[in-house]
Design a protein around this motif. Structure first.
Motif, mmCIF file in Angstrom:
data_model
loop_
_atom_site.group_PDB
_atom_site.id
_atom_site.type_symbol
_atom_site.label_atom_id
_atom_site.label_comp_id
_atom_site.label_asym_id
_atom_site.label_seq_id
_atom_site.Cartn_x
_atom_site.Cartn_y
_atom_site.Cartn_z
ATOM 1 N N LEU A 1 48.850 40.308 17.961
ATOM 2 C CA LEU A 1 49.281 39.338 16.969
ATOM 3 C C LEU A 1 49.825 38.127 17.725
ATOM 4 N N TYR A 2 49.941 36.999 17.018
ATOM 5 C CA TYR A 2 50.607 35.853 17.641
ATOM 6 C C TYR A 2 52.095 36.169 17.710
ATOM 7 N N LYS B 1 54.738 34.553 18.561
ATOM 8 C CA LYS B 1 55.801 33.622 18.192
ATOM 9 C C LYS B 1 55.777 33.219 16.725
ATOM 10 N N MET B 2 54.823 33.793 15.977
ATOM 11 C CA MET B 2 54.777 33.437 14.548
ATOM 12 C C MET B 2 55.654 34.386 13.749
ATOM 13 N N LYS B 3 56.015 33.934 12.550
ATOM 14 C CA LYS B 3 56.752 34.824 11.661
ATOM 15 C C LYS B 3 55.758 35.709 10.920
ATOM 16 N N GLU C 1 54.128 34.161 7.781
ATOM 17 C CA GLU C 1 53.205 33.075 8.142
ATOM 18 C C GLU C 1 51.880 33.617 8.658
ATOM 19 N N LEU C 2 51.992 34.602 9.551
ATOM 20 C CA LEU C 2 50.781 35.138 10.180
ATOM 21 C C LEU C 2 49.898 35.823 9.139
ATOM 22 N N TYR D 1 48.250 33.195 7.053
ATOM 23 C CA TYR D 1 47.224 32.503 7.847
ATOM 24 C C TYR D 1 45.926 33.310 7.874
ATOM 25 N N MET D 2 46.060 34.597 8.179
ATOM 26 C CA MET D 2 44.867 35.440 8.275
ATOM 27 C C MET D 2 44.205 35.576 6.898
#
Lengths: 306, 427
Positions: A82-83, A85-87, A90-91, A94-95
């Motif tokens: 996963l990214y 540094k993202m919350k 948010e992630l 986004y997906m």
């Protein structure tokens, strides 16, 4: 239904998949088995359009696989990330938006899944503040958020503690009940025994065996029967010897366990009729091979062939 | 298309709010302002310190000359060396200037100290004394207004160069041209490297943490790569915008609000910088800068994306980025050594056409008035190469994004590329 016909894929000099035919029926829990390097991940990546096959076709509900209908597939890869540094919220959004969901729709789905896993306060947490098990829940949500018809799970339970395993298992079964087709790629035979209705075993890029779990077991059974009795074990052994062979016979805690190889089911019936009322029989069953045994045997046989 | 916007938005938003972005956005203008203003500030500070320096004037008239020249020292009564020494040792004063003179013509100045003072005080004393002695001597020779005569006599020889294509263009501009060429050339180099390497790091991150595998099931790798490159380009443009606004604000505040003179740029400003910039073609330079930066960034970011996708570790990435960034370093060397001295030399001309060096070298040549036609050709070559490189990078990216484990050689990359090219017909 997903139908993969005559799939051929080559990487440099290595043939990863050699004319593979696999049919995944709608609504089933399908096990994709095979040792490491067998070609399972390559096959999955072809289903998810990450790789294009060098030969063969993939049909999804009778239509050729394309960018649009590939969205009917949800995918949880084995090596997942996963990214950091993202919350979390948010992630996930986004997906979901990349998969064509509108923001409102995506938020609804996200809240539904947060509720199911009881993690409503996670939305503002940063990914790198989550434990591995927590991250896997997020990854699972990402895979199912767009309500895919087909859900491909590559080793979904690896690295999970029993509690998280149970939570994810329950959700998978729940999705299956609501009509989602589940494709498991695994070499954990326990989960295959527990979940899968149909399996296909791939080794060295070829299908080694396929069918329902029961069919596969029947095809690999060795006509082994287990008798348990309290008395006159000699009588039992003699009777078995007339129709087949006694593989083993042992006494444990006052109960004799006799393992017999009998060629036909009617021979087993004959033994049962003759010993009835004479040996104090406590249990009788046909021993079917475990998926683990079948896996090992099939892979070994394949190696010997080559 | 919508997917690309979603990717651009994520790339932009997640980076723009990082501490690193906010800090560099604020600190860069502060740092440059400090470089420009600190020398002037300290010079002023040092001048004020002269109140702690005593003056023993045996000539009787030099103290007045010093005051006329705005060098204010604390007058002390005529003292012996021992008295001066004891005053300095007791720290009543930091130092003492003793001026002795015979018959008003030959003056000697001596500075006593324990703690070294700034050399500017000594230089100032020397200059004042020299001028005073010259004035005295000229007066002795019967000159009535020696200061005026000196100003008339002093002439700096100067060669004016005039370009016949543009006769109003004066030689004064060469300094400005040099500053513009080097500053903007370095700036383009820095920006291309800074933002392209962010693309590279992003790609490597997605590859090593494996999120790429989930993303490219829904987005084509090429869209994914373009989204990332454009998102980071917008980030770059935002940062440049902040630098310009903050930088101008700070310059204005320090020079108008604080009455400080920018040290390094005093020449630049005293020449009426804006006027001169307009003379050397400000508009062409700005348009050229923007186009060269954007195309150069897009070219290099696609190359760096390939680096990010073909390596597996951070160390490998750094080595490779040095290697692929080499043309830019060569461009900087040529810019500072050759282009600024001879902007139309064969070497500079060709490096301003070769797309891997042209963003920097063409920028340098532009400051020296390179023809618009050459700028257009240079940008056209850059643009075509950039599009080709992006297409190629997309192909390699697609093949390599999930390829981990074994170290990838050039051979593997070429093989992947061939495979991607042949598999295109299947799409």
């Amino acid at each position: 239904m997903i139908v993969a016909e005559d799939i051929y894929k080559k990487f440099n000099d290595t043939v990863a998949l050699n004319r593979v035919n696999i049919t995944i029926p709608t609504g089933s829990i399908f096990g994709l088995l095979g040792p490491n390097g067998a070609g399972k991940t390559t096959f999955i990546r072809i289903l998810t359009r990450i790789y294009l096959p060098d030969g063969g076709t993939v049909l999804i509900n009778d239509n050729p696989l394309n960018e649009l209908n590939a969205r009917k597939i949800g995918y949880l890869p084995e090596e997942r990330g996963l990214y950091k540094k993202m919350k979390v919220g948010e992630l996930i959004l986004y997906m979901a938006r990349l998969r064509g969901l509108k923001t409102v729709e995506a938020k609804e789905q996200m809240n539904y899944w947060f509720g199911r896993f009881d993690i409503r306060d996670w939305s503002d947490k940063r990914i790198d503040s989550l434990s591995k098990g927590m991250q896997q829940k997020v990854q699972f949500i990402i895979a199912v958020l767009h309500r895919p018809e087909f859900l491909i799970l590559d080793e979904p339970f690896s690295g999970l503690d029993p509690l998280n395993t149970e939570a994810i298992e329950n959700e998978i079964l729940e999705l299956h009940k609501s009509g989602t087709t589940i494709v498991f790629s695994t070499h954990n035979m326990d989960s295959v025994e527990r979940f899968c209705e149909r399996v296909v075993l791939i080794d060295k890029g070829q299908v080694v065996l396929s069918g329902t779990v029961d069919e596969v077991k029947q095809a690999h059974k060795q006509s082994l029967y287990e008798f348990k009795c309290r008395e006159h074990v000699d009588f039992l052994n003699e009777r078995i010897a007339k129709s087949g062979t006694v593989v083993s016979s042992e006494l444990k805690s006052g109960v004799y366990t006799v393992l017999a190889k009998l060629n036909t089911e009617s021979e087993a019936d004959g033994v049962l009729i003759d010993i009835a009322g004479k040996v104090k029989l406590t249990s009788f069953c046909e021993l079917l091979p475990s998926m683990n045994d079948i896996f090992i045997e099939s892979v070994k046989n394949k190696n010997e062939e080559l | 298309m919508n997917q690309i916007f979603i990717i651009i938005r994520r790339e932009y938003v997640t980076r723009v709010r990082t501490k690193a972005f906010i800090l560099t956005s604020i600190l860069m203008p502060v740092f440059f302002s400090l470089i420009m203003f600190l020398p002037g500030y300290f010079a002023e500070q040092n001048e004020e310190d002269t109140s702690r320096i005593g003056l023993v004037d045996h000539t009787g008239w030099m103290s007045e000359v010093l005051v006329q020249n705005k060098l204010v020292l604390t007058p002390l009564p005529a003292s012996t060396f021992d008295q001066i020494r004891s005053m300095i040792n007791k720290k009543k004063v930091d130092g003492v200037v003793e001026i002795t003179g015979e018959k008003e013509r030959s003056i000697s100045v001596r500075y006593y100290y324990n703690k070294r003072t700034s050399s500017s005080l000594i230089k100032k004393l020397e200059a004042i004394t020299e001028k005073a002695m010259l004035n005295k001597k000229l007066t002795d020779y019967g000159v009535k207004n020696p200061a005026q005569l000196l100003a008339q006599v002093k002439q700096n020889a100067q060669v004016d160069t005039v370009k016949v294509q543009n006769p109003t263009d004066k030689s004064d501009n060469d300094v400005i041209r040099y500053i513009v060429a080097v500053t903007l050339g370095l700036f383009i180099y820095m920006l291309i490297f800074l933002f392209s390497s962010q693309v590279m790091q992003g790609v490597l991150e997605e590859k090593t943490n494996r999120i790429a595998e989930v993303i490219i099931t829904t987005v084509s790798p090429i869209k994914f790569m373009i989204g990332k490159i454009v998102g980071i380009a917008l980030l770059g443009i935002t940062q440049i915008g902040i630098w310009i606004v903050l930088g101008c604000g700070l310059l204005f505040y320090l020079s108008v609000g604080m009455h400080l003179t920018p040290g390094g740029f005093s020449d630049f400003l005293s020449h009426g910088a804006i006027h001169l910039l307009v003379q050397i073609g400000l508009l062409k330079i700005i348009i050229g800068f923007v186009l060269l930066f954007i195309c150069g960034y897009l070219l290099y970011s696609s190359i760096f994306a390939v680096v990010g996708v073909t390596v597996n570790h951070h160390d490998e990435m750094q080595q490779m980025s040095m290697l692929v960034g080499l043309p830019l370093i060569i461009a900087i060397i040529v810019l500072t050594v050759d282009t600024v001295n001879n902007p139309d030399s064969t070497l500079s001309f060709w490096l301003s056409m070769i797309p891997f060096t042209s963003p920097v070298v063409m920028m340098g040549r532009l400051a020296f008035g390179a023809p618009t036609g050459e700028l257009i050709i240079s940008i056209a070559i850059l643009l075509v190469t950039m599009i080709g490189m992006m297409w190629l990078a997309g192909k390699i990216y697609r093949g390599m994004i999930l390829y981990t484990g074994k170290k990838v050689g050039v051979k593997d990359a070429i093989e992947w590329l061939q495979r991607s090219l042949t598999s295109k017909k299947n799409e």
